[in-house]
Write a protein that holds these residues in place. Structure first.
Motif, PDB file in Angstrom:
ATOM      1  N   ILE A  35      47.426  18.039 101.877  1.00  0.00           N
ATOM      2  CA  ILE A  35      48.460  17.058 100.573  1.00  0.00           C
ATOM      3  C   ILE A  35      47.790  17.900  99.826  1.00  0.00           C
ATOM      4  O   ILE A  35      46.928  17.890  99.079  1.00  0.00           O
ATOM      5  N   GLN A  36      48.954  18.010  98.611  1.00  0.00           N
ATOM      6  CA  GLN A  36      48.924  19.015  97.254  1.00  0.00           C
ATOM      7  C   GLN A  36      50.136  18.405  96.676  1.00  0.00           C
ATOM      8  O   GLN A  36      51.040  17.871  96.546  1.00  0.00           O
ATOM      9  N   ASN A  37      49.269  17.725  95.353  1.00  0.00           N
ATOM     10  CA  ASN A  37      50.237  17.674  94.432  1.00  0.00           C
ATOM     11  C   ASN A  37      50.602  16.397  94.453  1.00  0.00           C
ATOM     12  O   ASN A  37      52.278  16.306  94.160  1.00  0.00           O
ATOM     13  N   VAL A  38      50.471  14.788  94.723  1.00  0.00           N
ATOM     14  CA  VAL A  38      51.684  14.279  94.759  1.00  0.00           C
ATOM     15  C   VAL A  38      52.023  13.201  93.006  1.00  0.00           C
ATOM     16  O   VAL A  38      51.025  13.124  92.444  1.00  0.00           O
ATOM     17  N   GLY A  39      53.393  13.699  92.769  1.00  0.00           N
ATOM     18  CA  GLY A  39      53.442  13.519  91.593  1.00  0.00           C
ATOM     19  C   GLY A  39      54.230  12.817  91.324  1.00  0.00           C
ATOM     20  O   GLY A  39      55.363  13.145  92.126  1.00  0.00           O
ATOM     21  N   VAL A  40      55.183  11.408  90.780  1.00  0.00           N
ATOM     22  CA  VAL A  40      55.353  10.735  90.143  1.00  0.00           C
ATOM     23  C   VAL A  40      56.605  10.611  88.657  1.00  0.00           C
ATOM     24  O   VAL A  40      55.131   9.996  88.393  1.00  0.00           O
ATOM     25  N   LEU A  41      56.881  10.921  88.757  1.00  0.00           N
ATOM     26  CA  LEU A  41      57.203  11.024  86.820  1.00  0.00           C
ATOM     27  C   LEU A  41      56.772   9.117  86.063  1.00  0.00           C
ATOM     28  O   LEU A  41      57.680   8.046  86.593  1.00  0.00           O
ATOM     29  N   ALA A  42      56.293   9.127  85.105  1.00  0.00           N
ATOM     30  CA  ALA A  42      55.675   8.145  84.841  1.00  0.00           C
ATOM     31  C   ALA A  42      56.632   6.812  84.708  1.00  0.00           C
ATOM     32  O   ALA A  42      56.684   5.639  84.991  1.00  0.00           O
ATOM     33  N   GLU A  43      58.133   7.376  84.273  1.00  0.00           N
ATOM     34  CA  GLU A  43      59.135   5.914  84.478  1.00  0.00           C
ATOM     35  C   GLU A  43      59.973   5.554  85.183  1.00  0.00           C
ATOM     36  O   GLU A  43      60.751   4.557  85.405  1.00  0.00           O
ATOM     37  N   HIS A  44      59.079   6.990  86.742  1.00  0.00           N
ATOM     38  CA  HIS A  44      59.477   5.867  87.584  1.00  0.00           C
ATOM     39  C   HIS A  44      58.392   5.769  88.509  1.00  0.00           C
ATOM     40  O   HIS A  44      58.409   5.394  89.941  1.00  0.00           O
ATOM     41  N   ARG A  45      56.971   5.281  88.091  1.00  0.00           N
ATOM     42  CA  ARG A  45      56.002   4.703  88.678  1.00  0.00           C
ATOM     43  C   ARG A  45      56.222   3.213  88.899  1.00  0.00           C
ATOM     44  O   ARG A  45      56.406   2.654  88.136  1.00  0.00           O
ATOM     45  N   GLY A  46      55.131   3.252  89.786  1.00  0.00           N
ATOM     46  CA  GLY A  46      55.355   1.602  90.556  1.00  0.00           C
ATOM     47  C   GLY A  46      56.628   0.907  91.663  1.00  0.00           C
ATOM     48  O   GLY A  46      56.795  -0.441  91.634  1.00  0.00           O
ATOM     49  N   LEU A  47      57.244   1.848  91.616  1.00  0.00           N
ATOM     50  CA  LEU A  47      58.435   1.213  92.818  1.00  0.00           C
ATOM     51  C   LEU A  47      58.106   1.457  93.723  1.00  0.00           C
ATOM     52  O   LEU A  47      59.290   1.564  94.595  1.00  0.00           O
ATOM     53  N   GLY A  48      57.454   2.248  94.182  1.00  0.00           N
ATOM     54  CA  GLY A  48      56.741   2.631  95.510  1.00  0.00           C
ATOM     55  C   GLY A  48      57.044   4.118  96.316  1.00  0.00           C
ATOM     56  O   GLY A  48      57.717   4.578  97.539  1.00  0.00           O
ATOM     57  N   LEU A  49      57.283   5.286  94.913  1.00  0.00           N
ATOM     58  CA  LEU A  49      57.936   6.133  95.394  1.00  0.00           C
ATOM     59  C   LEU A  49      57.072   7.385  95.917  1.00  0.00           C
ATOM     60  O   LEU A  49      57.340   8.432  96.345  1.00  0.00           O
ATOM     61  N   GLY A  50      55.179   7.424  95.023  1.00  0.00           N
ATOM     62  CA  GLY A  50      54.837   7.907  96.192  1.00  0.00           C
ATOM     63  C   GLY A  50      54.450   7.162  97.323  1.00  0.00           C
ATOM     64  O   GLY A  50      54.216   8.653  98.090  1.00  0.00           O
ATOM     65  N   LYS A  51      54.633   6.483  98.089  1.00  0.00           N
ATOM     66  CA  LYS A  51      54.330   6.068  99.423  1.00  0.00           C
ATOM     67  C   LYS A  51      55.317   5.986 100.133  1.00  0.00           C
ATOM     68  O   LYS A  51      54.825   7.055 101.088  1.00  0.00           O
ATOM     69  N   GLY A  52      56.813   6.762  99.522  1.00  0.00           N
ATOM     70  CA  GLY A  52      57.687   7.388 100.010  1.00  0.00           C
ATOM     71  C   GLY A  52      57.407   8.321 100.354  1.00  0.00           C
ATOM     72  O   GLY A  52      57.393   9.151 101.259  1.00  0.00           O
ATOM     73  N   LEU A  53      57.090   9.442  99.389  1.00  0.00           N
ATOM     74  CA  LEU A  53      56.566  10.471  99.361  1.00  0.00           C
ATOM     75  C   LEU A  53      55.569  11.111 100.088  1.00  0.00           C
ATOM     76  O   LEU A  53      55.700  12.263 101.299  1.00  0.00           O
ATOM     77  N   MET A  54      54.853  10.249 100.505  1.00  0.00           N
ATOM     78  CA  MET A  54      53.701  10.027 101.331  1.00  0.00           C
ATOM     79  C   MET A  54      53.822  10.755 102.963  1.00  0.00           C
ATOM     80  O   MET A  54      54.051  10.960 103.359  1.00  0.00           O
ATOM     81  N   LEU A  55      54.832   9.382 102.756  1.00  0.00           N
ATOM     82  CA  LEU A  55      55.554   8.920 104.721  1.00  0.00           C
ATOM     83  C   LEU A  55      56.254   9.962 104.705  1.00  0.00           C
ATOM     84  O   LEU A  55      56.191  10.612 105.854  1.00  0.00           O
ATOM     85  N   ALA A  56      57.495  10.615 104.493  1.00  0.00           N
ATOM     86  CA  ALA A  56      58.227  11.500 104.358  1.00  0.00           C
ATOM     87  C   ALA A  56      57.143  12.815 104.821  1.00  0.00           C
ATOM     88  O   ALA A  56      57.624  13.592 105.474  1.00  0.00           O
ATOM     89  N   SER A  57      56.254  13.260 103.788  1.00  0.00           N
ATOM     90  CA  SER A  57      54.983  14.405 104.170  1.00  0.00           C
ATOM     91  C   SER A  57      54.979  14.041 105.597  1.00  0.00           C
ATOM     92  O   SER A  57      54.519  15.351 106.207  1.00  0.00           O
ATOM     93  N   LEU A  58      53.829  12.856 105.754  1.00  0.00           N
ATOM     94  CA  LEU A  58      52.982  12.958 106.932  1.00  0.00           C
ATOM     95  C   LEU A  58      54.181  13.566 108.204  1.00  0.00           C
ATOM     96  O   LEU A  58      53.229  13.672 108.956  1.00  0.00           O
ATOM     97  N   LEU A  59      55.164  12.266 108.299  1.00  0.00           N
ATOM     98  CA  LEU A  59      56.091  12.552 109.488  1.00  0.00           C
ATOM     99  C   LEU A  59      56.179  13.438 109.416  1.00  0.00           C
ATOM    100  O   LEU A  59      56.505  14.587 110.221  1.00  0.00           O
ATOM    101  N   GLY A  60      56.711  14.827 108.747  1.00  0.00           N
ATOM    102  CA  GLY A  60      56.900  16.520 108.398  1.00  0.00           C
ATOM    103  C   GLY A  60      55.987  16.734 108.972  1.00  0.00           C
ATOM    104  O   GLY A  60      55.495  17.848 110.140  1.00  0.00           O
ATOM    105  N   MET A  61      54.666  16.464 108.912  1.00  0.00           N
ATOM    106  CA  MET A  61      53.703  17.098 109.400  1.00  0.00           C
ATOM    107  C   MET A  61      53.095  16.697 110.907  1.00  0.00           C
ATOM    108  O   MET A  61      52.616  17.537 111.291  1.00  0.00           O
ATOM    109  N   GLN A  62      53.743  15.345 112.034  1.00  0.00           N
ATOM    110  CA  GLN A  62      53.260  15.163 112.802  1.00  0.00           C
ATOM    111  C   GLN A  62      54.949  16.010 113.326  1.00  0.00           C
ATOM    112  O   GLN A  62      54.720  16.416 114.718  1.00  0.00           O
ATOM    113  N   GLN A  63      55.543  16.344 112.883  1.00  0.00           N
ATOM    114  CA  GLN A  63      57.076  16.555 113.987  1.00  0.00           C
ATOM    115  C   GLN A  63      56.314  18.327 113.935  1.00  0.00           C
ATOM    116  O   GLN A  63      56.880  18.608 114.783  1.00  0.00           O
TER     117      GLN A  63
END
Length: 193
Positions: free
Chosen positions: A120-148
């Motif tokens: 995985i390369q560079n998981v980034g979320v803009l500061a004003e959008h942090r703390g909402l679970g977006l990093g987790k959402g990105l990670m899950l989408a990426s991991l599911l894509g890798m499984q596919q």
């Protein structure tokens, strides 16, 4: 005259086995959407990467992350790699205040390093959008894509000082396998300046 001082930054190499991974439900907060990879989004990935990392420790560790041109070059290099995994590369778009105020606010990419392994390369979320679970959402989408696409082993590196990211990766099933130290040059003014 400026002197260079060296500082060592502690980083963790983390890995997980996707064969044993049970994916939790992927949910983003209201007003946020996952946007799959398309080559026309390269610039948006670079801009989100830059805006996410420019003021943090990772821009000191990897100076290219502190410059828009560096992030543009990095995204061009990532998508040009033979092992680039489009299925594991995503943006998050915020449309909570309507399309007029829509903006991309999160990014993730992945590169296959061996037949069944990726990084995985560079998981980034803009500061004003942090703390909402977006990093987790990105990670899950990426991991599911890798499984596919048949990837079974995933790795990443994270700066130890980024405690929220380290905690997230542990929650998702990553385990620390190695501790690394990266030398970082810090510019210092001479004494008495």
């Amino acid at each position: 005259m400026r002197f260079m001082n060296f500082h060592y930054v502690k980083r963790y190499r983390m890995e997980m086995n996707l064969l044993r991974w049970q994916a939790p439900v992927l949910r983003l907060p209201h007003g946020y959407l996952l946007v799959p990879w398309h080559h026309s989004l390269t610039q948006h990935h670079a801009e989100v990467k830059y805006r996410s990392f420019r003021d943090g420790i990772d821009a000191q560790v990897f100076p290219c992350l502190g410059e828009l041109e560096g992030c543009e070059r990095l995204m061009s290099e990532i998508k040009a790699k033979d092992g680039f995994v489009p299925e594991a590369t995503w943006l998050v778009e915020y449309i909570g205040d309507g399309l007029r105020y829509a903006e991309y606010c999160g990014t993730i990419q992945a590169v296959r390093t061996q037949k069944n392994r990726s990084s995985i390369q560079n998981v980034g979320v803009l500061a004003e959008h942090r703390g909402l679970g977006l990093g987790k959402g990105l990670m899950l989408a990426s991991l599911l894509g890798m499984q596919q696409v048949g990837i079974t082993q995933v790795g990443l590196e994270v700066t130890a000082e980024n405690r929220s990211a380290v905690q997230l990766y542990h929650q998702l099933g990553f385990r620390s396998v190695r501790t690394l130290y990266k030398s970082v040059e810090l510019a210092c003014a001479p004494a008495g300046s």
